[in-house]
Design a protein around this motif. Structure first.
Motif, short mmCIF file in Angstrom:
data_model
loop_
_atom_site.label_atom_id
_atom_site.label_comp_id
_atom_site.label_asym_id
_atom_site.label_seq_id
_atom_site.Cartn_x
_atom_site.Cartn_y
_atom_site.Cartn_z
N LEU A 1 -21.79 -64.35 -58.23
CA LEU A 1 -22.16 -62.95 -58.08
C LEU A 1 -21.64 -62.35 -56.79
N PHE A 2 -21.49 -63.18 -55.76
CA PHE A 2 -21.04 -62.67 -54.47
C PHE A 2 -19.57 -62.27 -54.49
N ASN A 3 -18.79 -62.79 -55.47
CA ASN A 3 -17.39 -62.37 -55.61
C ASN A 3 -17.30 -60.88 -55.90
N TYR A 4 -18.36 -60.32 -56.48
CA TYR A 4 -18.33 -58.94 -56.92
C TYR A 4 -18.86 -57.97 -55.86
N SER A 5 -19.48 -58.48 -54.81
CA SER A 5 -20.02 -57.58 -53.78
C SER A 5 -19.46 -57.90 -52.39
N SER A 6 -18.31 -58.54 -52.36
CA SER A 6 -17.66 -58.88 -51.10
C SER A 6 -16.25 -58.29 -51.08
N VAL A 7 -15.85 -57.84 -49.89
CA VAL A 7 -14.49 -57.33 -49.68
C VAL A 7 -13.97 -57.92 -48.37
#
Length: 418
Positions: free
Chosen positions: A129-135
């Motif tokens: 899930l953190f792949n989708y809220s990290s930049v």
């Protein structure tokens, strides 16, 4: 003339100054309500799901009696209203977020809050899930809810045609054979529903599962990816199912939605997230769910539709905002979120949700969701996606995928090379 010009400039300056002071005074007044600190929280929810957010806000207020959470329901205009608030330097303190590549510069990085907070248990969240809220390796949102894509199937129709229920071992060859068997045009009954204008985001799991991708992992190349044989074959497969009559186009102008046709009992299979499940049950459909089929022996890849909660960089009360974000990610709040699947392993274990055959495929697909979506890899993805969407929409109407995807690459090349 000169005198009039300078007088005009002076008047504009005075008006802007008065306006700014008025806004500042209003902002100061809004910071307090009935002697309590006001924390603004923006959501895109409406109806029953909005009530869930309001109930979570009330629970936070009980634990923090000096705080009033102002839930701001932006609905369908969420992105426009949020962008305007960022531009005016007056955003909500906390907000739902999904499009991190567009908004991350207006958001507060959360890494320092996570590192300094002993209560937050990051390893209790599903890592994908953190792949989708990290930049750029910075975290900008805490996971709040998610869904993966699964195949919904009508058990009554499968039984009627004596078709065994799908297993985790099934392939797209199996899928197309079943879709053909279930199709009876005289009854306006079809084996599968395909969106007439498919969301390219939702198609990525299909593309990845065939070994393709819309863009390279570093986001710098689309030629050889968006128009690779694997990507072309996966997109063409959908178009061919429509052309061959075993799938019906849904959701376009003057067309019923796929979920509505499924609820009427006239659709054998439909791919979607968790959203329509309760509606299927309420319609009396004996519904089953299955993992997405495989392309032969290739591993199935999942796609996550994720929501997260973020803090505005311009918030004046970031510590309080973090306390709300942390509460929103707590076991208590997650259990209240009935419209989403739990994002914490402890809640999944406690509720035993994966023991339910309906929900199990969603979590199986989550385990396979390790790829990063295209929009997080290239900052110009919106421009690229316009050409990609036009190409895929045309494929669904019977045109050639290879020719169209090659054209989409050519038309988009200027956006890739920055």
């Amino acid at each position: 003339m000169k005198r009039n010009k300078w007088w005009l400039i002076w008047m504009v300056f005075v008006l802007l100054l008065v306006s700014a002071c008025s806004s500042e005074d209003a902002s100061s007044e809004n910071d307090k309500k009935d002697g309590k600190k006001v924390l603004r929280f923006a959501t895109w929810d409406s109806g029953d799901t909005l009530k869930i957010q309001q109930d979570i806000a009330k629970e936070f207020e009980k634990a923090n009696p000096d705080v009033k959470v102002q839930v701001e329901a932006y609905g369908d205009g969420f992105d426009q209203k949020l962008a305007a608030s960022f531009g005016a330097k007056n955003p909500p303190d906390v907000m739902y977020m999904w499009d991190f590549s567009t908004y991350y510069q207006s958001l507060e990085p959360l890494g320092k809050y996570v590192e300094n907070d002993e209560e937050i248990k990051m390893d209790d969240f599903y890592e994908g899930l953190f792949n989708y809220s990290s930049v750029n390796d910075d975290l900008y949102g805490m996971p709040a809810g998610f869904t993966t894509m699964v195949v919904y199937y009508n058990k009554k129709l499968f039984d009627q045609y004596q078709i065994p229920y799908p297993t985790s071992e099934w392939t797209w060859d199996d899928f197309t054979k079943i879709a053909k068997t279930l199709t009876d045009k005289s009854k306006k009954q079809y084996g599968f529903g395909v969106a007439s204008e498919p969301d390219t985001y939702d198609l990525q799991g299909l593309i990845w599962s065939n070994g393709g991708s819309f863009v390279s992992e570093d986001g710098k190349q689309i030629d050889g990816y968006m128009n690779s044989p694997e990507t072309i074959d996966a997109v063409q497969m959908y178009g061919d199912m429509v052309k061959d009559g075993m799938a019906v186009l849904v959701g376009g102008k003057n067309q019923q939605s796929g979920s509505d046709i499924f609820k009427s009992g006239k659709l054998g299979m439909y791919i979607s997230g968790i959203w329509p499940l309760e509606g299927f049950k309420e319609a009396g459909i004996d519904v089953g769910t299955a993992t997405i089929p495989a392309f032969g022996s290739k591993p199935v890849k999942g796609l996550i539709a994720s929501s997260a909660v973020s803090i505005a960089k311009d918030s004046k009360q970031k510590d309080l905002a973090w306390e709300f974000v942390k509460f929103y990610s707590s076991d208590q709040a997650i259990k209240m979120r009935k419209a989403d699947l739990p994002v914490r392993k402890s809640v999944v274990e406690e509720t035993k949700i994966t023991e339910d055959e309906i929900y199990k495929p969603f979590y199986t697909m989550l385990e396979n969701s390790t790829n990063t979506p295209a929009f997080l890899l290239n900052s110009n993805w919106n421009e690229i996606n316009r050409n990609l969407s036009a190409a895929i929409n045309a494929v669904m109407l019977g045109q050639d995928a290879e020719e169209l995807l090659n054209k989409a690459v050519k038309d988009s090349d200027k956006y890739v090379k920055e």
